[in-house]
Enzyme design. Structure first.
Site, PDB file in Angstrom:
ATOM      1  N   HIS A  97       0.853  -1.191   0.000  1.00  0.00           N
ATOM      2  CA  HIS A  97       0.000   0.000   0.000  1.00  0.00           C
ATOM      3  C   HIS A  97       0.884   1.234   0.000  1.00  0.00           C
ATOM      4  O   HIS A  97       2.094   1.146   0.257  1.00  0.00           O
ATOM      5  CB  HIS A  97      -0.877   0.017   1.253  1.00  0.00           C
ATOM      6  CG  HIS A  97      -0.067   0.183   2.502  1.00  0.00           C
ATOM      7  ND1 HIS A  97       0.555  -0.878   3.129  1.00  0.00           N
ATOM      8  CD2 HIS A  97       0.273   1.285   3.219  1.00  0.00           C
ATOM      9  CE1 HIS A  97       1.231  -0.429   4.162  1.00  0.00           C
ATOM     10  NE2 HIS A  97       1.083   0.874   4.248  1.00  0.00           N
ATOM     11  N   HIS A 154       5.971   6.103  -0.710  1.00  0.00           N
ATOM     12  CA  HIS A 154       6.699   4.862  -0.971  1.00  0.00           C
ATOM     13  C   HIS A 154       5.783   3.669  -0.725  1.00  0.00           C
ATOM     14  O   HIS A 154       4.744   3.804  -0.074  1.00  0.00           O
ATOM     15  CB  HIS A 154       7.923   4.766  -0.042  1.00  0.00           C
ATOM     16  CG  HIS A 154       7.538   4.688   1.401  1.00  0.00           C
ATOM     17  ND1 HIS A 154       7.287   5.812   2.167  1.00  0.00           N
ATOM     18  CD2 HIS A 154       7.320   3.632   2.228  1.00  0.00           C
ATOM     19  CE1 HIS A 154       6.952   5.447   3.386  1.00  0.00           C
ATOM     20  NE2 HIS A 154       6.962   4.126   3.454  1.00  0.00           N
TER      21      HIS A 154
HETATM   22  P1  ATP Z   1       4.612  -3.127  11.747  1.00  0.00           P
HETATM   23  O1  ATP Z   1       4.542  -1.876  12.579  1.00  0.00           O
HETATM   24  O2  ATP Z   1       4.197  -4.371  12.483  1.00  0.00           O
HETATM   25  O3  ATP Z   1       5.887  -3.289  11.008  1.00  0.00           O
HETATM   26  P2  ATP Z   1       3.137  -1.684   9.749  1.00  0.00           P
HETATM   27  O4  ATP Z   1       4.159  -0.618   9.932  1.00  0.00           O
HETATM   28  O5  ATP Z   1       2.844  -2.158   8.384  1.00  0.00           O
HETATM   29  O6  ATP Z   1       3.453  -2.967  10.624  1.00  0.00           O
HETATM   30  P3  ATP Z   1       1.449   0.140  11.117  1.00  0.00           P
HETATM   31  O7  ATP Z   1       2.550   0.413  12.104  1.00  0.00           O
HETATM   32  O8  ATP Z   1       0.051   0.032  11.622  1.00  0.00           O
HETATM   33  O9  ATP Z   1       1.744  -1.209  10.358  1.00  0.00           O
HETATM   34  O10 ATP Z   1       1.531   1.265  10.012  1.00  0.00           O
HETATM   35  C1  ATP Z   1       0.583   1.387   8.990  1.00  0.00           C
HETATM   36  C2  ATP Z   1       1.174   2.242   7.890  1.00  0.00           C
HETATM   37  O11 ATP Z   1       1.483   3.542   8.405  1.00  0.00           O
HETATM   38  C3  ATP Z   1       2.484   1.719   7.332  1.00  0.00           C
HETATM   39  O12 ATP Z   1       2.570   2.114   5.961  1.00  0.00           O
HETATM   40  C4  ATP Z   1       3.538   2.435   8.132  1.00  0.00           C
HETATM   41  O13 ATP Z   1       4.748   2.559   7.423  1.00  0.00           O
HETATM   42  C5  ATP Z   1       2.877   3.790   8.328  1.00  0.00           C
HETATM   43  N1  ATP Z   1       3.306   4.409   9.583  1.00  0.00           N
HETATM   44  C6  ATP Z   1       3.337   3.820  10.787  1.00  0.00           C
HETATM   45  N2  ATP Z   1       3.738   4.675  11.742  1.00  0.00           N
HETATM   46  C7  ATP Z   1       3.952   5.851  11.123  1.00  0.00           C
HETATM   47  C8  ATP Z   1       4.370   7.147  11.562  1.00  0.00           C
HETATM   48  N3  ATP Z   1       4.646   7.396  12.838  1.00  0.00           N
HETATM   49  N4  ATP Z   1       4.472   8.117  10.633  1.00  0.00           N
HETATM   50  C9  ATP Z   1       4.204   7.882   9.344  1.00  0.00           C
HETATM   51  N5  ATP Z   1       3.803   6.696   8.872  1.00  0.00           N
HETATM   52  C10 ATP Z   1       3.684   5.688   9.734  1.00  0.00           C
END
Ligand code: ATP
Ligand code: MG
Length: 178
Positions: free
Chosen positions: A36, A120
């Site tokens: 995504h 990205h």
């Molecule tokens: P995991 O944290 O288990 O690796 P994930 O990162 O895919 O899984 P989430 O942490 O719920 O799942 O994040 C959802 C999306 O939001 C992902 O695309 C992640 O890169 C992005 N994301 C998460 N935290 C932030 C943040 N603090 N700022 C910007 N984007 C974020």
């Protein structure tokens, strides 16, 4: 629930990205159904606020946009690669939509996003990579990657349930563009 706003990717793009995966011991590859583009991370919110967010996103009017994926990049922390991704061109349409989403969310009281928008698609998480040279070779070897441009005609509100291996995303709402 944990929420974020993003774009789901058409099947053809996901298939192409899946073809890149592999060859870096220790990397945690994102399953193709999870690919995504995050427009705006929201985080944990209560359901009443999720409702407000949905209302605000529903009011956004923007045109369909063309996504152009190209190149490989990484996010690092303390000199170590944490995330491996495919870049997305910062086209006018994409910046416009991201700006509208940001404005809508601030209007319902969310704190402004302080990080610069860096579109990205995450391919892998690399916390425990054992062979740094394999990672470097992957970046070099795939740097000329380019996907055929695709038109995206909706954006989505996703929920994210963090799991041990992989997060599980679900589309909670879709918003048409155009
Ligand atoms: P995991 O944290 O288990 O690796 P994930 O990162 O895919 O899984 P989430 O942490 O719920 O799942 O994040 C959802 C999306 O939001 C992902 O695309 C992640 O890169 C992005 N994301 C998460 N935290 C932030 C943040 N603090 N700022 C910007 N984007 C974020
Ligand atoms: Mg995360």
């Amino acid at each position: 629930m944990r929420l974020f706003v993003g774009l789901a990717l058409p099947e053809a793009v996901r298939t192409q990205l899946a073809g890149l995966a592999g060859g870096i011991p220790g990397a945690r590859w994102v399953p193709p159904e999870n690919y995504h583009l995050t427009l705006r991370f929201i985080g944990e919110v209560e359901s009443w606020r999720a409702q407000e967010i949905d209302d605000a996103l529903s009011a956004i009017r923007a045109r369909p946009l063309e996504l152009r994926l190209r190149g490989i990049g990484t996010f690092e922390k303390a000199g170590r690669v944490q995330t491996l991704w495919v870049g997305v061109e910062k086209t006018e349409g994409l910046i416009h939509l991201q700006g509208k989403v940001e404005t809508a969310l601030q209007r319902v009281g969310l704190e402004p996003e302080r990080r610069r928008f860096s579109p990205h698609v995450t391919l892998a998480r690399c916390e425990k990579v054992t062979a740094a040279e394999k990672l470097a070779a992957f970046v070099q070897g795939n740097n000329l990657f380019r996907a055929a441009p695709v038109v995206v005609d909706r954006f989505c509100l996703f929920s994210s349930r963090l799991g041990k291996e992989q997060a599980v995303y679900a589309i909670e709402a879709e918003y048409a563009l155009g």
